[in-house]
Scaffold this motif. Sequence first.
Motif, PDB file in Angstrom:
ATOM      1  N   VAL A 141      38.938  44.694  32.290  1.00 31.78           N
ATOM      2  CA  VAL A 141      38.836  43.389  32.895  1.00 31.78           C
ATOM      3  C   VAL A 141      40.310  43.044  33.128  1.00 31.78           C
ATOM      4  N   VAL A 142      41.118  43.322  32.138  1.00 30.40           N
ATOM      5  CA  VAL A 142      42.640  43.093  32.654  1.00 30.40           C
ATOM      6  C   VAL A 142      43.139  43.789  33.683  1.00 30.40           C
ATOM      7  N   GLU A 143      42.893  44.777  33.843  1.00 35.10           N
ATOM      8  CA  GLU A 143      43.427  45.498  35.040  1.00 35.10           C
ATOM      9  C   GLU A 143      42.767  45.056  36.319  1.00 35.10           C
ATOM     10  N   GLU A 144      41.722  44.586  36.367  1.00 35.32           N
ATOM     11  CA  GLU A 144      40.834  44.031  37.610  1.00 35.32           C
ATOM     12  C   GLU A 144      41.242  42.697  37.927  1.00 35.32           C
ATOM     13  N   LEU A 145      41.543  41.875  36.813  1.00 38.31           N
ATOM     14  CA  LEU A 145      42.111  40.552  37.146  1.00 38.31           C
ATOM     15  C   LEU A 145      43.419  40.844  37.761  1.00 38.31           C
ATOM     16  N   ALA A 146      44.292  41.571  37.407  1.00 41.80           N
ATOM     17  CA  ALA A 146      45.632  41.572  38.161  1.00 41.80           C
ATOM     18  C   ALA A 146      45.615  42.439  39.640  1.00 41.80           C
ATOM     19  N   ARG A 147      44.682  43.159  39.659  1.00 40.00           N
ATOM     20  CA  ARG A 147      44.575  44.082  40.932  1.00 40.00           C
ATOM     21  C   ARG A 147      43.783  43.207  41.851  1.00 40.00           C
ATOM     22  N   ALA A 148      42.599  42.791  41.618  1.00 44.33           N
ATOM     23  CA  ALA A 148      41.796  42.053  42.701  1.00 44.33           C
ATOM     24  C   ALA A 148      41.973  40.587  42.728  1.00 44.33           C
ATOM     25  N   HIS A 149      42.648  40.006  41.566  1.00 44.92           N
ATOM     26  CA  HIS A 149      42.547  38.369  41.547  1.00 44.92           C
ATOM     27  C   HIS A 149      44.064  37.655  41.415  1.00 44.92           C
ATOM     28  N   GLY A 150      44.947  38.761  41.133  1.00 47.18           N
ATOM     29  CA  GLY A 150      46.312  38.360  40.877  1.00 47.18           C
ATOM     30  C   GLY A 150      46.439  37.364  39.706  1.00 47.18           C
ATOM     31  N   ILE A 151      45.572  37.726  38.848  1.00 45.42           N
ATOM     32  CA  ILE A 151      45.874  37.032  37.427  1.00 45.42           C
ATOM     33  C   ILE A 151      46.518  38.000  36.327  1.00 45.42           C
ATOM     34  N   THR A 152      47.712  37.563  35.847  1.00 48.97           N
ATOM     35  CA  THR A 152      48.333  38.440  35.166  1.00 48.97           C
ATOM     36  C   THR A 152      48.046  37.923  33.508  1.00 48.97           C
ATOM     37  N   VAL A 153      47.256  38.461  32.493  1.00 49.51           N
ATOM     38  CA  VAL A 153      46.961  38.129  31.403  1.00 49.51           C
ATOM     39  C   VAL A 153      48.379  37.908  30.441  1.00 49.51           C
ATOM     40  N   ASP A 154      48.450  36.793  29.726  1.00 48.24           N
ATOM     41  CA  ASP A 154      49.557  36.498  29.017  1.00 48.24           C
ATOM     42  C   ASP A 154      50.819  36.167  29.750  1.00 48.24           C
ATOM     43  N   ASP A 155      50.466  35.573  31.031  1.00 54.96           N
ATOM     44  CA  ASP A 155      51.672  34.867  31.713  1.00 54.96           C
ATOM     45  C   ASP A 155      51.738  33.525  31.627  1.00 54.96           C
ATOM     46  N   HIS A 156      52.384  32.984  30.648  1.00 46.24           N
ATOM     47  CA  HIS A 156      52.503  31.552  30.414  1.00 46.24           C
ATOM     48  C   HIS A 156      53.111  30.809  31.414  1.00 46.24           C
ATOM     49  N   HIS A 157      53.525  31.378  32.476  1.00 48.19           N
ATOM     50  CA  HIS A 157      54.237  30.691  33.621  1.00 48.19           C
ATOM     51  C   HIS A 157      53.437  30.609  34.559  1.00 48.19           C
ATOM     52  N   ALA A 190      35.740  40.656  35.254  1.00 51.36           N
ATOM     53  CA  ALA A 190      37.146  39.991  35.926  1.00 51.36           C
ATOM     54  C   ALA A 190      36.810  38.946  36.713  1.00 51.36           C
ATOM     55  N   ALA A 191      35.398  39.062  37.469  1.00 46.92           N
ATOM     56  CA  ALA A 191      35.108  38.025  38.274  1.00 46.92           C
ATOM     57  C   ALA A 191      34.606  36.662  37.734  1.00 46.92           C
ATOM     58  N   ARG A 192      34.207  36.863  36.429  1.00 50.03           N
ATOM     59  CA  ARG A 192      33.780  35.845  35.568  1.00 50.03           C
ATOM     60  C   ARG A 192      35.185  35.031  35.269  1.00 50.03           C
ATOM     61  N   ILE A 193      36.007  35.549  34.621  1.00 54.96           N
ATOM     62  CA  ILE A 193      37.394  35.132  34.282  1.00 54.96           C
ATOM     63  C   ILE A 193      37.951  34.602  35.412  1.00 54.96           C
ATOM     64  N   ALA A 194      38.147  35.019  36.496  1.00 53.20           N
ATOM     65  CA  ALA A 194      38.695  34.436  37.718  1.00 53.20           C
ATOM     66  C   ALA A 194      38.222  33.292  38.102  1.00 53.20           C
ATOM     67  N   GLY A 195      36.527  33.041  38.066  1.00 52.07           N
ATOM     68  CA  GLY A 195      36.109  32.060  38.585  1.00 52.07           C
ATOM     69  C   GLY A 195      36.197  30.781  37.360  1.00 52.07           C
ATOM     70  N   LEU A 196      36.283  31.234  36.097  1.00 51.96           N
ATOM     71  CA  LEU A 196      36.858  30.080  35.077  1.00 51.96           C
ATOM     72  C   LEU A 196      38.039  29.563  35.655  1.00 51.96           C
TER      73      LEU A 196
END
Length: 204
Positions: A141-157, A190-196
């Motif tokens: 999920v973490v890898e797909e968030l970064a690769r497919a959705h541009g969302i980096t886990v623990d990026d507090h900026h 990853a899709a669910r997290i990105a939607g949220l």
Amino acid sequence: MSHRPHLGRIDSQRLSCIRNKRFEIIPNSLTFPSKERPANRAVGGKMAGYPAWDQDNARTIISGLAHLEGATLPMLHALQDEFGYVDPQAVPLIAEALNLSRAEVHGAISFYHDFKTTPQPSRVIKLCRAEACQSLGCETVVEELARAHGITVDDHHAGDVVVETVYCLGNCALGPSALVDGELIGRVDAARIAGLCQHGKAHS
């Protein structure tokens, strides 16, 4: 290896009475039970619904809890509950009230990951990355968030919405699990997290 900071004796019954909330203690974290967790209330970089940090108000909160045995954690929780975070200006106030060093107070704040020292975004999505959720695919999920959705886990900026790591939400059988606005969600991908994340941005 992390060492638990010196906090004095912490009476669980006293903790349960602080501001009529109960606290669960898990390794490196103190969290509200899911049905009682307050939602994040930040809008546009300001904590909507929370007052701005006020040193006099903080001092009043601290002095009102100073009589408790093991008062460090109740003070920190009360401050975060009031302002949405624990401003670094609270450290010398707590140290003085409890006759502790500033290092001891800072150690308590840094040891428990749920304590924040800056105003938080409008939505914080906590993604479990403990061993059970790892076995059920949380790292994918973490890898797909970064690769497919541009969302980096623990990026507090990241802005209005942040996805951050947490270890064990107590929902191991239904992992990967996430906690969103106090609601526990199982079998996330990853899709669910990105939607949220998008939903949080739309309502910020």
